[in-house]
Design a protein around this motif. Structure first.
Motif, short mmCIF file in Angstrom:
data_model
loop_
_atom_site.label_atom_id
_atom_site.label_comp_id
_atom_site.label_asym_id
_atom_site.label_seq_id
_atom_site.Cartn_x
_atom_site.Cartn_y
_atom_site.Cartn_z
N GLU A 1 0.83 -1.21 0.00
CA GLU A 1 0.00 0.00 0.00
C GLU A 1 0.86 1.26 0.00
OE1 GLU A 1 -3.34 2.27 -0.29
OE2 GLU A 1 -3.16 0.08 -0.48
N HIS B 1 1.72 1.82 -3.56
CA HIS B 1 0.55 2.21 -4.35
C HIS B 1 0.07 3.62 -3.99
CE1 HIS B 1 -0.54 -2.29 -5.12
NE2 HIS B 1 0.56 -1.89 -5.73
N LYS B 2 0.37 4.06 -2.78
CA LYS B 2 -0.09 5.37 -2.34
C LYS B 2 0.89 6.48 -2.65
CE LYS B 2 -2.02 7.69 1.75
NZ LYS B 2 -2.37 7.54 3.18
N SER C 1 3.66 4.83 -6.70
CA SER C 1 2.98 4.58 -7.97
C SER C 1 1.48 4.54 -7.73
CB SER C 1 3.45 3.27 -8.58
OG SER C 1 3.35 2.23 -7.60
N GLN D 1 -0.90 2.13 -9.65
CA GLN D 1 -0.57 0.71 -9.77
C GLN D 1 -1.63 -0.21 -9.18
OE1 GLN D 1 1.61 -0.55 -11.53
NE2 GLN D 1 1.70 -2.68 -10.91
N LYS D 2 -2.42 0.24 -8.22
CA LYS D 2 -3.39 -0.64 -7.59
C LYS D 2 -4.38 -1.18 -8.62
CE LYS D 2 -6.19 -1.03 -3.43
NZ LYS D 2 -7.19 -1.93 -4.02
N THR E 1 -2.64 -4.10 -10.41
CA THR E 1 -2.53 -5.31 -9.61
C THR E 1 -3.87 -6.00 -9.47
OG1 THR E 1 -0.73 -4.27 -8.38
CG2 THR E 1 -1.69 -6.25 -7.42
N LEU F 1 4.60 -3.63 -7.78
CA LEU F 1 4.78 -2.42 -6.99
C LEU F 1 4.69 -1.14 -7.84
CD1 LEU F 1 7.67 -3.49 -4.60
CD2 LEU F 1 5.22 -3.40 -4.11
N GLY F 2 4.90 -1.26 -9.14
CA GLY F 2 4.82 -0.10 -10.00
C GLY F 2 6.06 0.77 -10.03
#
Length: 454
Positions: free
Chosen positions: A297, A300-301, A304, A307-308, A311, A434-435
């Motif tokens: 998280e 993603h927050k 990137s 990216q969520k 995924t 993870l981006g």
């Protein structure tokens, strides 16, 4: 000489021997303390200070030991404060684990003793409390960047992903094989190899310069060695370092990276290889998301944010049957809705000698497959291997490789079985979930700028 059984008996006797009677604080990792549901007395936590806040009647610390993204709050009497108790210092805190009055945490450590094990000069330490530095900045300090939240999260994810991949293969009956790092095989045929030579020997005139009497290189793939093992075990895999001598500082290339590779005997359908690739991707990703939710998280927050969505699309993997070249990868993924895509049946002349001829007339393709993912391009590549001796021998002779790969032809003469396999770049996999934009940021140690860490 002790056998294994004797050694085990000796260790058991040692562990059961009486110890001197004295009380000692139980050592807990930060993650264990945070998960505690009950209070506990006389415990010890060791780690590094993430923040210090001193008030008139109470001293607050946050301690982290790398076992969790979240830090443990320590409350103490201000008299325990020490001038070396600063951000970044290594400490050992002993006290009682008590219920916290703060609604965001279950427990906190009420300190009875704080020992500064190693001070930290906050003026020269390159990272500061409550500052989120970009990855480009932290990359300048490869020896210290693991102390940041972002890199410590990455390393926990990397560790869990490694364990998840091993677990997947073990649960499905694969035998783990350590393939050679120094080899004379150029599996990919691209010629981007690190040549291995000795550095402490003066070569005499006319002397063979090869340490092994043949040219030797750092491996680019363990596939050919896995094929050897696939002649005795039906399912094998390797997970180790590989090397490419491509002198590039781009965001997509590494000189040293890790490869996950697998070979399966008695496999006659490319779909079987595809299924294992898909199952590995889904299983490993599900485990990482369940075991490292806070760490994922964070990426993603803050690293990137888009990216969520990618995924969450891991369930949407499709097969694609066109004959396409590598430069179309990102275009294809984009126009298939930004979901993972399988590309199969590549042109014969574009692929290495070991891929199985489809015998499909003028198209002339091989039974090869690539898994393309959003933002990365190729993540996995695999194929059915050419198990038919006359097909393989004919191709090696045309390439002038028959003598060098006589041992490979032998595999097709003695109990040959249809087989296939694939390889997945581990760092690219981490980029995918993870981006991370720069592949160097998913390595524990980036390869620049400090030459001492190269």
């Amino acid at each position: 000489m002790f056998g294994a059984r004797c050694l085990l008996l000796a260790l058991r006797r040692c562990s059961s021997a009486p110890c001197p009677k004295h009380t000692q604080a139980a050592r807990l990792r930060v993650c264990e303390a945070l998960e505690a549901q009950e209070v506990a007395g006389d415990i010890k936590v060791q780690g590094w200070v993430r923040s210090v806040r001193s008030q008139k009647e109470v001293l607050f610390l946050h301690i982290n030991d790398g076992s969790s993204l979240e830090s443990l709050q320590v409350v103490a009497d201000p008299t325990l404060e020490h001038r070396d108790l600063t951000f970044g210092s290594a400490v050992e805190v002993q006290g009682k684990l008590v219920k916290s009055l703060h609604r965001m945490q279950n427990v906190e450590l009420k300190a009875e003793n704080i020992r500064v094990v190693g001070p930290c000069d906050t003026l020269t330490f390159p990272f500061k409390p409550r500052e989120r530095q970009p990855l480009e900045y932290s990359r300048q300090f490869p020896h210290l960047r693991c102390r940041t939240n972002t890199l410590s999260s990455l390393l926990r994810v990397r560790s869990e992903a490694t364990a998840a991949i091993h677990s997947f293969f073990k649960d499905n009956g694969y035998v783990h094989v350590h393939t050679p790092i120094i080899t004379s095989n150029d599996c990919e045929g691209a010629g981007e190899l690190f040549h291995v030579r000795t550095s402490n020997k003066v070569q005499e005139p006319g002397e063979n310069s090869h340490f092994f009497n043949v040219p030797a290189f750092l491996t680019v793939s363990g596939q050919l060695h896995l094929e050897v093992m696939a002649g005795a075990f039906t399912q094998v895999f390797a997970f180790g370092p590989t090397f490419r001598a491509e002198n590039s500082q781009s965001r997509r290339h590494l000189a040293e990276f890790y490869m996950v590779e697998a070979e399966m005997s008695f496999t006659e359908s490319l779909q079987d290889v595809i299924q294992v690739m898909e199952d590995l991707f889904k299983t490993a990703t599900s485990i990482v998301l369940s075991r490292c939710p806070q760490d994922v998280e964070l990426f993603h927050k803050y690293v990137s944010p888009a990216q969520k969505v990618r995924t969450d699309a891991e369930e949407q993997i499709h097969n694609w049957g066109s004959d396409l070249q590598t430069e179309h990868e990102k275009y294809l993924v984009k126009h298939c809705g930004e979901v993972p895509v399988f590309v199969v049946n590549y042109p014969y002349d574009l692929k290495p000698f070991y891929m199985r001829d489809n015998e499909d007339g003028p198209q002339h393709t091989v039974a090869a497959v690539d898994l393309l993912v959003p933002g990365i391009g190729e993540l996995c590549g695999g194929s059915l291997r050419e198990e038919r001796l006359h097909f393989l021998q004919s191709r090696l002779e045309r390439l002038g490789l028959a003598d060098a790969y006589q041992w490979y032809l032998d595999l097709r003469q003695f109990g040959s079985a249809p087989h296939g396999g694939f390889g997945m770049g581990f760092e690219r996999y981490l980029q995918c979930i993870l981006g991370v934009d720069n592949i160097k940021d998913v390595m524990p140690f980036p390869r620049f700028p400090h030459s001492c860490l190269l």
